[in-house]
Design an enzyme around this catalytic site. Structure first.
Site, PDB file in Angstrom:
ATOM      1  CG  HIS A 130      47.735  39.355  45.814  1.00  0.00           C
ATOM      2  ND1 HIS A 130      48.163  39.539  44.525  1.00  0.00           N
ATOM      3  CD2 HIS A 130      47.013  38.200  45.808  1.00  0.00           C
ATOM      4  CE1 HIS A 130      47.731  38.535  43.769  1.00  0.00           C
ATOM      5  NE2 HIS A 130      47.042  37.707  44.514  1.00  0.00           N
ATOM      6  CG  HIS A 202      42.424  38.294  43.088  1.00  0.00           C
ATOM      7  ND1 HIS A 202      41.899  37.036  43.276  1.00  0.00           N
ATOM      8  CD2 HIS A 202      43.768  38.140  43.090  1.00  0.00           C
ATOM      9  CE1 HIS A 202      42.885  36.171  43.410  1.00  0.00           C
ATOM     10  NE2 HIS A 202      44.035  36.811  43.295  1.00  0.00           N
ATOM     11  CD  GLU A 341      44.905  37.522  39.641  1.00  0.00           C
ATOM     12  OE1 GLU A 341      45.608  38.169  40.429  1.00  0.00           O
ATOM     13  OE2 GLU A 341      44.930  36.285  39.596  1.00  0.00           O
TER      14      GLU A 341
END
Ligand code: BGC
Length: 376
Positions: A130, A202, A341
């Protein structure tokens, strides 16, 4: 590697802002804004009474309040009422944030573009996850309201070399709330050097309401006949087998909990579902397609997700364990929320057979995802 709990400058700014400055509200226009120093919280409302709260810290969606089949409202997004709680949350779950520069994992934090190798922080050993230690979820974005469109655009300039990535990346995300209870999310970016990019949203959803137990009874359909299985460190193997006959088959809606405990190596690696599905695009690469539908039987709430992206990560909240207490004082139990996602596949910069995630200086990155709420 820096320790994960180290306070970054944005975190320090946020904490200071929240301890020394009150929030100022302005509500003359359609989009209500609360401001304290560099931090803004925007509330989008529509004619049906739905509200979405968004902040420029991490481009986080803080709440989504939608009706059930009887018109009763509930907040279906996990998270907090104040920014300090986001910065203090243990294990940094990325509640509601935009993750970037690269959503999901890059194997061993390394990739090569034009013969040059780049190295990222290993914040999820042995991989980079991420966007690194201070990803886009932990920085302050610039906010701009468009009252007429009932939208807010958040912009961020990620500098060349930031978190190890090449190129000054100018990016923005626009959240627009429509009168038919859809949140339209538009991402845009340009760069001055070739760079990987994979932005996604997210939010953890629980369509019963945040903090209302697990999501195991939610019925999920994913519009995908293939997925990208992973190794034990959650890096794709590069294969895209069929889901048919496996616990990964959501082509027809089924409760998330039905097969989650099956004796299956992939489910063991993920501690449940934590995988990317290859969306059936019918040859329409880059076009909007229905990616997933989720139905919660007790409330009747339905979430429909459409996207231009080729993949979707379904994460069943496996790392939630009851240690985090959310905005209404309820504990977020194991599998108390799910994420869907929309994205390019994990580790694409190292996987020659996956669709490319490299943005070139003369190209524009433009993707769209819509989260639409209805009832049944
Ligand atoms: C990842 C998970 C991760 C979660 C929270 C998801 O997108 O796929 O592996 O634990 O984000 O960081």
């Amino acid at each position: 590697m820096k320790p994960l709990f180290a306070l970054s400058w944005p975190c320090v700014c946020v904490c200071l802002a929240l301890t020394v400055a009150p929030f100022w509200s302005s509500s003359a226009d359609a989009v209500e804004i609360e401001t304290a120093d560099d931090i803004q919280i925007y509330t989008l409302k529509n004619d049906s009474g739905m509200t979405v709260r968004v902040t420029n810290y991490g481009a986080i969606i803080m709440s989504i309040v939608v009706p059930d089949r009887d018109g009763k409202m509930a907040d279906v997004a996990l998270g907090y009422n104040d920014i300090a709680s986001y910065t203090n949350a243990v294990d940094k779950p990325y509640f509601g944030a935009v993750v970037g520069r690269y959503g999901n994992r890059i194997a061993k934090g390394k990739f090569t573009i034009d013969d040059q190798e780049y190295t990222l922080a290993i914040n999820n050993p042995p991989n980079s996850l991420h966007g690194g230690i201070i990803g886009f979820d932990k920085v302050i974005w610039d906010g701009k309201v468009d009252d007429e469109a009932n939208a807010v655009t958040l912009s961020y300039l990620a500098k060349d070399g930031e978190e190890g990535y090449p190129g000054n990346l100018n990016c923005s995300v626009t959240y627009r709330l429509t009168d038919d209870n859809a949140i339209e999310v538009d991402y845009f970016a340009t760069t001055d050097k070739a760079t990987p990019i994979n932005l996604t949203q997210h939010t953890y959803f629980n369509l019963k309401g945040e903090g209302e137990g697990t999501i195991l009874e939610h019925e999920l359909m994913i519009n995908a006949r293939r997925y990208t299985p992973v190794d034990e460190t959650l890096i794709p193997t590069g294969k895209t087998p069929a889901v048919q006959g496996t616990p990964f088959d959501f082509t027809t809606a089924k409760p998330i909990g039905r097969d989650i405990a099956a004796d299956n190596e992939q489910l063991k690696f993920g501690g449940g579902y934590d995988h990317n599905w290859v969306l059936d695009k019918g040859g329409q690469t880059g076009e909007m397609t229905l990616a997933a539908t989720v139905y919660e039987p007790t409330s009747g709430r339905v979430l429909e997700i459409s996207t231009t992206e080729p993949g979707i990560q379904f994460y069943s909240g496996n790392f939630l364990d009851g240690r985090l207490t959310g905005k209404s004082g309820k504990k977020y139990v194991h599998r108390g929320g799910f994420c869907l996602e929309t994205q390019h596949y994990p580790d694409s910069p190292n996987q020659p057979t996956f669709p490319s995630t490299i943005l070139e200086p003369d190209d524009e990155y433009e993707t769209k995802t819509v989260f639409k709420f209805t009832t049944r």
